[in-house]
Write a protein that holds these residues in place. Structure first.
Motif, mmCIF file in Angstrom:
data_model
loop_
_atom_site.group_PDB
_atom_site.id
_atom_site.type_symbol
_atom_site.label_atom_id
_atom_site.label_comp_id
_atom_site.label_asym_id
_atom_site.label_seq_id
_atom_site.Cartn_x
_atom_site.Cartn_y
_atom_site.Cartn_z
ATOM 1 N N LEU A 144 0.837 -1.206 0.000
ATOM 2 C CA LEU A 144 0.000 0.000 0.000
ATOM 3 C C LEU A 144 0.864 1.245 0.000
ATOM 4 C CD1 LEU A 144 -2.455 -0.989 2.856
ATOM 5 C CD2 LEU A 144 -2.510 -1.701 0.461
ATOM 6 N N ASP A 167 1.486 3.689 -3.154
ATOM 7 C CA ASP A 167 0.646 4.726 -3.750
ATOM 8 C C ASP A 167 1.203 6.093 -3.407
ATOM 9 O OD1 ASP A 167 -1.157 3.030 -4.898
ATOM 10 O OD2 ASP A 167 -2.669 3.240 -3.328
ATOM 11 N N VAL A 207 -6.114 12.069 5.500
ATOM 12 C CA VAL A 207 -6.126 13.115 4.483
ATOM 13 C C VAL A 207 -5.299 14.320 4.923
ATOM 14 C CG1 VAL A 207 -8.263 14.198 5.318
ATOM 15 C CG2 VAL A 207 -7.598 14.447 2.904
ATOM 16 N N PHE A 252 -8.520 12.332 -3.705
ATOM 17 C CA PHE A 252 -7.923 11.313 -4.580
ATOM 18 C C PHE A 252 -8.205 9.957 -3.966
ATOM 19 C CE2 PHE A 252 -4.315 12.077 -1.686
ATOM 20 C CZ PHE A 252 -3.829 10.794 -1.453
ATOM 21 N N ILE A 253 -8.039 8.921 -4.787
ATOM 22 C CA ILE A 253 -8.388 7.564 -4.358
ATOM 23 C C ILE A 253 -7.146 6.688 -4.395
ATOM 24 C CG2 ILE A 253 -9.865 5.569 -4.841
ATOM 25 C CD1 ILE A 253 -11.642 7.731 -6.440
ATOM 26 N N SER A 254 -6.858 6.032 -3.279
ATOM 27 C CA SER A 254 -5.716 5.129 -3.209
ATOM 28 C C SER A 254 -5.934 3.942 -4.146
ATOM 29 C CB SER A 254 -5.562 4.629 -1.766
ATOM 30 O OG SER A 254 -4.803 3.434 -1.726
ATOM 31 N N ALA A 255 -4.878 3.485 -4.806
ATOM 32 C CA ALA A 255 -5.033 2.363 -5.738
ATOM 33 C C ALA A 255 -5.183 1.037 -4.993
ATOM 34 C CB ALA A 255 -3.836 2.290 -6.678
ATOM 35 N N SER A 256 -4.321 0.799 -4.043
ATOM 36 C CA SER A 256 -4.295 -0.538 -3.449
ATOM 37 C C SER A 256 -5.444 -0.791 -2.496
ATOM 38 C CB SER A 256 -2.976 -0.747 -2.716
ATOM 39 O OG SER A 256 -1.918 -0.504 -3.610
ATOM 40 N N THR A 257 -5.967 0.282 -1.875
ATOM 41 C CA THR A 257 -7.007 0.077 -0.862
ATOM 42 C C THR A 257 -8.337 0.720 -1.227
ATOM 43 O OG1 THR A 257 -6.342 2.108 0.234
ATOM 44 C CG2 THR A 257 -5.307 0.056 0.996
ATOM 45 N N ASN A 258 -8.371 1.515 -2.279
ATOM 46 C CA ASN A 258 -9.573 2.262 -2.656
ATOM 47 C C ASN A 258 -10.010 3.270 -1.596
ATOM 48 O OD1 ASN A 258 -9.997 0.945 -5.208
ATOM 49 N ND2 ASN A 258 -10.568 -0.863 -4.009
ATOM 50 N N VAL A 269 -10.516 6.752 0.065
ATOM 51 C CA VAL A 269 -10.640 8.091 -0.492
ATOM 52 C C VAL A 269 -10.046 9.096 0.489
ATOM 53 C CG1 VAL A 269 -12.211 9.836 -1.370
ATOM 54 C CG2 VAL A 269 -12.803 7.410 -1.585
ATOM 55 N N TYR A 270 -9.144 9.948 -0.011
ATOM 56 C CA TYR A 270 -8.597 11.040 0.796
ATOM 57 C C TYR A 270 -9.245 12.306 0.269
ATOM 58 C CZ TYR A 270 -5.360 7.514 2.392
ATOM 59 O OH TYR A 270 -4.826 6.372 2.946
ATOM 60 N N PHE A 271 -10.124 12.863 1.064
ATOM 61 C CA PHE A 271 -11.134 13.799 0.589
ATOM 62 C C PHE A 271 -11.275 14.926 1.609
ATOM 63 C CE2 PHE A 271 -16.005 13.999 -0.240
ATOM 64 C CZ PHE A 271 -15.842 14.902 -1.273
ATOM 65 N N LYS A 272 -11.127 16.186 1.183
ATOM 66 C CA LYS A 272 -11.215 17.284 2.136
ATOM 67 C C LYS A 272 -11.631 18.586 1.445
ATOM 68 C CE LYS A 272 -8.938 19.175 6.175
ATOM 69 N NZ LYS A 272 -7.828 19.043 7.140
ATOM 70 N N LEU A 302 -2.828 8.656 -9.635
ATOM 71 C CA LEU A 302 -4.044 8.299 -8.892
ATOM 72 C C LEU A 302 -5.229 9.168 -9.317
ATOM 73 C CD1 LEU A 302 -2.667 7.685 -5.278
ATOM 74 C CD2 LEU A 302 -2.925 6.083 -7.192
ATOM 75 N N LEU A 303 -6.414 8.553 -9.354
ATOM 76 C CA LEU A 303 -7.648 9.257 -9.712
ATOM 77 C C LEU A 303 -7.927 10.370 -8.705
ATOM 78 C CD1 LEU A 303 -9.800 6.151 -10.652
ATOM 79 C CD2 LEU A 303 -9.310 8.068 -12.197
ATOM 80 N N PHE A 308 -10.090 14.571 -8.233
ATOM 81 C CA PHE A 308 -11.118 15.493 -8.748
ATOM 82 C C PHE A 308 -11.152 16.722 -7.858
ATOM 83 C CE2 PHE A 308 -12.928 12.581 -5.673
ATOM 84 C CZ PHE A 308 -13.554 13.445 -4.794
ATOM 85 N N ILE A 357 -1.994 -0.993 -8.792
ATOM 86 C CA ILE A 357 -3.135 -1.316 -9.654
ATOM 87 C C ILE A 357 -4.315 -0.486 -9.184
ATOM 88 C CG2 ILE A 357 -4.766 -3.080 -10.431
ATOM 89 C CD1 ILE A 357 -2.795 -5.212 -9.654
ATOM 90 N N GLN A 358 -4.859 0.350 -10.062
ATOM 91 C CA GLN A 358 -6.072 1.073 -9.704
ATOM 92 C C GLN A 358 -7.189 0.621 -10.635
ATOM 93 O OE1 GLN A 358 -6.152 5.527 -9.596
ATOM 94 N NE2 GLN A 358 -7.272 5.117 -7.698
#
Lengths: 210, 210, 210, 210, 210, 210
Positions: free
Chosen positions: C19, C22, C47, D121-127, D129-132, D146-147, D149, F171-172
């Motif tokens: 992990l 990332d 975050v 953004f969204i972590s790849a390995s764990t999905n 979300v780090y969101f603020k 990493l994805l 927005f 992997i995402q």
């Protein structure tokens, strides 16, 4: 005049490790990483971490290759850590030779200080040999990972220094890799096309087994 | 025995440029790139592309700094291209000095061949000076981008060779950067806190204008 | 639908540290390495490790340079570790100046948010000055390791933000490097060609000794 | 004083391209390389190659995402070539959104200048979300590839600038990648698990075919 | 919905080469650079630039090493350019052998598809041999630049595929480097400690001269 | 013959960690760094650290995607640490699919061993799809960070192996990133333009919340 800006920096850097990034003297007591050793605490670093005198001493060439190699890689000179540089000293008595070898992790440049040296490297894709006699003051490059060698071709002892493009470029001496370990004789013969007898003879000389 | 495997390689490599990847001698007639110069056609490369004799000649120290710098960067020695190495020769007459400078693109190691040299560099984050007198055979590293200098501190001429961790590390001489161009005097003074008179005096000496 | 593939991943990653790749939030309590700090355990990352508010506050420009620099390097913002980025905030009062300096480990781009800034950098090889007045919304780049400066050239306070190509690019302020340490006055004079008196004066102002 | 040393450099550099290594302004008329574009001839470089004003202009947000992106990548600002940096300007009207996307070749940091932005953004390995929600002056990092927005979450228009760790980091907008090309509808549905009808609807909106 | 943002991108990218940075298919007609070949114009790139069928064909093992190597390096498969990957196919008849060799520019991983292979590499610093018999489905890594080999140790033909960490890792076959060129016999003997007779014999077999 | 030179090396390397630089097997018990994991003590390394058998076992495809992915990244195979390589095995039953995903940190090459696979990737800057049916023995590259997928397009199960240009490429999976976490439904809809109902449905299937 600068006091305030300096103070500002000091404040921001307080309790930070940012100092370490000016340089990263290796702490050999910690585990290595793919980028090199972790850094010694900057508060314990002195100018002596950046100076090395080990290359000032001639190596003992009273041996069968009539040559000696002194290294200043990160293991001997931790100040090189992270800087992409290392050095070595070559002493070659008359008829001395640095046997065929590669540096898996770096390119090399040799500088001749005394005497005359025949040096060469071999291209991988074409097997072309780039081979020349070097005189005092000449430099020659050996690209990363390619087989190369140096021979004292003069009538006096030769002295040269080499610099490499990694703090820890490694040295793989072809003869030692083949004949100084326990790789079975028939395997060595099979992958090199040498005669069994030749392999056994050299294993005997170099202390190889099997 | 190897003929077949060699033939196989030859076949696969036919009409390829793969040979170039053993090394990449600079073709200075083409535009540079962020990773260095495009490669000279391998079929035109000879051993002389890998050997340079320009550092064998002492520089002329009959000048006000009583010192001379001879470079073997990629521009002088195209064989270094892509290998992460370059070299230079420093000749320092008695009282000679290599003025304060940085190498923006590489770290440096100095090797003293003759004489005695006081060398030092300055840490960026702490302004600590790492400063020592080097004797014959000593090496000292100067981390990338940090201000450093060398002074002949002995009673005889000094000779040293430097190796750097880039084929084109650059040299920014602080004095030349400040006083050998058309940067307006008041700007130089404002960003350095030097007196206007001092700036004008040094611009006069170094040929700066404005 | 994805449950199985997710489970497969989970199984394979169980008791792994994958992990961490990332991102690699710096654990400043561990020794730095040439590639940056070791990573904080991902399970403890939130975050807030990726958000920094320190650049939202104006610096105090009540000082002799009439300017302040606020940094968001890895030491202040561990979230930058390993990502090849860092930032800073420049507040310049009227007549404020960011003195001549370099970033040994990174290139910089400046973005002007308020006011008018005269900014420039000096080429190493040619000493050519690239110098221009920047208005609100303009950006300008300063290549790695080259001397540069910024001056408020307007009639109102200026605000700018800089981004750099390393999590820890370093800052070497030329004036501080020369005059805020114990480098002997005669050495400073010898390597810069400044007058002894000028050096002594600036050492006095900046707190240098010797 | 420095005249001689400068002359020495000039001599050594004559007919060389070494100047290019201080910087490498892109010559977009030549083919790109894995390390970036070949360099413009230094003799033709001016300060205007290092300054870009395109980010000073607000983008037109009269569109369905109520947002606009202005880029300063190497294609728009050749001065970034080889320096590991690029920038962009984000204008978000009330309710504006920068849709889900990645930068395949670089990490990003966003700086909020006006308004309030919810970013994540969204972590790849764990999905995870780090969101603020970010306010004026806040910065947030988005690790490479990493994805992520950004959404205007305030009651006034928002303005932000982003910096990236590559001169050409790329932008892959997920919605455009799925619905604005000729990838067959049943393939899109199969690899995303979306309903055929949903895919067809979005292809219609975004101009996709098949 | 995305039309506007897409249009904005299109506008900004118009007459730019930014597309090339998603990938950089080699244009083998241009000079290589230290980072790889210049990129083919993206408008001429098709999916066939990213697909290669040459590894689907078994090599001819009717030769003295009873083995064949098929390469997919950048010269054979330009789509690998700049991506840090290449591949190869190894066909080994019963008793077939891939002779001792190194890849100067990359690490390798082997995957056994059919048969049984004894593979090994030799550590540079210690000469320790890491040597094991691999069965179908096993993978083994060979670190960059280290001597390694593969032997069919089973009773049926073996098939394996290798992947390497560079688009052009190079191959230096020790036997060919020593015995398939014009490096003088006495030099080969001196740098390898082989008998003159052995060197002459192998030069005869491999077509070497001198 | 080599005994003396070997002894010299041994002496110089005594109490050094230089051996580690031939390779750097990950010690997963220590914190990761931006360049990878710290190295396991070389004295504890055996050949089994360089061999991995986990890809020899078929994954279980009795799931809704009718496919399985087995990884050999650094977390599963520590021998890859620092070598810039990793691998994976793909088993696809009839109608199986590897859903749309990216590897944020590496490029990929796929090798088809059995069956027929339709694979594709999407360009970031142009949204062009590079899409083709691959047969046994074909390889195809997927440049770093770009969206790609694989579908079994044949009438029999398909088997493929992938190699990647990083020891930990990540992997995402787009679907999991959007629908398998707690990112609020209205946010997912807003940044993807999907219908609320569609998002809720997929969150239900994939176990997402909010």
């Amino acid at each position: 005049m600068f006091l305030t800006i300096l103070f500002t920096f000091a404040l921001l850097f307080s309790s930070s490790h940012a100092l370490q990034q000016d340089f990263c003297v290796a702490d050999l007591s910690l585990s290595d990483t793919p980028s090199g050793y972790p850094c010694k605490k900057p508060s314990t670093v002195t100018v002596d971490d950046f100076v090395f005198s080990g290359l000032g001493v001639a190596g003992n060439t009273s041996n069968l290759i009539k040559a000696a190699v002194n290294l200043a890689f990160v293991a001997q000179f931790p100040g090189f850590n992270g800087l992409g540089l290392s050095m070595g000293r070559l002493d070659l008595a008359v008829d001395g030779v640095i046997p065929l070898h590669t540096h898996p992790e770096g390119s090399e440049v040799i500088l001749v200080i005394e005497g005359t040296i025949r040096a060469g490297f071999i291209s991988a894709s074409t097997n072309v040999v780039y081979f020349k006699t070097l005189n005092k003051g000449d430099i020659m490059v050996f690209p990363q990972g390619l087989l190369h060698f140096q021979i004292n071709s003069g009538k006096i002892p030769a002295l040269a220094f080499v610099s490499l493009s990694s703090a820890n470029p490694g040295i793989q001496v072809t003869g030692s890799a083949l004949f100084a370990n326990d790789l079975p004789t028939e395997v060595v013969a099979k992958v090199t096309f040498l005669d069994i007898a030749e392999v056994k003879k050299l294993k005997g000389i170099l202390g190889g087994t099997n």
